[in-house]
Design an enzyme around this catalytic site. Sequence first.
Site, PDB file in Angstrom:
ATOM      1  N   HIS A 247       0.819  -1.160  -0.082  1.00 43.58           N
ATOM      2  CA  HIS A 247       0.047   0.109   0.006  1.00 43.58           C
ATOM      3  C   HIS A 247       0.800   1.195   0.058  1.00 43.58           C
ATOM      4  O   HIS A 247       2.192   1.216   0.401  1.00 43.58           O
ATOM      5  CB  HIS A 247      -1.035  -0.114   1.344  1.00 43.58           C
TER       6      HIS A 247
ATOM      7  N   ASP B   5       0.438   4.967   2.044  1.00 39.77           N
ATOM      8  CA  ASP B   5      -0.304   5.901   3.350  1.00 39.77           C
ATOM      9  C   ASP B   5      -1.361   6.674   2.683  1.00 39.77           C
ATOM     10  O   ASP B   5      -0.989   7.661   1.855  1.00 39.77           O
ATOM     11  CB  ASP B   5       0.885   6.272   4.082  1.00 39.77           C
TER      12      ASP B   5
ATOM     13  N   HIS C 109       4.674   0.186  -0.119  1.00 39.71           N
ATOM     14  CA  HIS C 109       5.444  -0.689   1.054  1.00 39.71           C
ATOM     15  C   HIS C 109       4.362  -1.684   1.804  1.00 39.71           C
ATOM     16  O   HIS C 109       3.358  -1.511   1.787  1.00 39.71           O
ATOM     17  CB  HIS C 109       5.643   0.478   1.997  1.00 39.71           C
TER      18      HIS C 109
ATOM     19  N   ARG D  84       5.832   7.085  14.796  1.00 42.81           N
ATOM     20  CA  ARG D  84       5.485   7.157  13.118  1.00 42.81           C
ATOM     21  C   ARG D  84       5.189   8.978  12.999  1.00 42.81           C
ATOM     22  O   ARG D  84       4.151   9.370  13.838  1.00 42.81           O
ATOM     23  CB  ARG D  84       4.326   6.523  12.651  1.00 42.81           C
TER      24      ARG D  84
END
Length: 267
Positions: free
Chosen positions: A106, A108, A241, A258
């Site tokens: 995918h 983000d 990723h 993150r």
Amino acid sequence: MDGWSPALSPAGGVSIAGLDLSRPLSGDARDAIVAALLAHHVVVFPGQSVTREQQFAFAAQFGEVEAHGGHRPGAKRYAVAHVLSNLDENGKPSFKFSRAANYHWHTDKPYHPAPPMLTMLHAVELPPAGGDTEFANTALAYAALPDETRGAIAALRVVFRPAFDASRAAVDHPLVRTHPDTGAKALYIGNHATHIAGMPAAAGEALLARLLDHATQRRFVYTHRWQLGDLVIWDNRVLLHRAVANYAADTYRRVMHRSVVRGTVPF
Ligand SMILES: [Fe+2]
């Protein structure tokens, strides 16, 4: 800048040693990091010791940092990196998290009108081995397509909707997007892509599956094997990723911090 490694793979990746990301960057250092990101797509800063606040401040030097995690109390605290882990509500390792999304290829938040340009993870706790992250270079993959295929998909738009919430509004983007800084064309595909606008559903799904198979061949992939303290940034505009489930997620803790920097509308 000193401290750049050779390219980590033909598909991307470079490591930059000798920077302390807990402190504000000089303009030169910031520009060099942007250049590294554009040239190598994945930039690894080994051995970083940064707080969540310092990580947020580092991310903010590249653009507007997105808020995240409004569904969890306390998670929307402003100006800190958020915590991504395999821990359940009792702090015990569990496999149940991220199974829905993170183990599939995918980018983000492609279901946003202006999806993130870059994502940053800092490895805070790791399993003894495994828990890798793989990156697939969708610009290389696009360039390797036959001319005929590139012509056939040039004007198509791909529709994204969160795989975890079908009630959310769909957003469509160019299937072949142009990098706003490098001009490189790249496939925009992966999890959350539901269909091709104006194409029968089955044909669109088949095309998306074929392109994903093509783009994720090993020759287009860099696998990052995490070391404690690694801080990694990557360019969502040319990469897919996924997390690799190559560790016992119900036994070992894996905790990342993150941060996500907002991008522009894909064209
Ligand atoms: Fe992700």
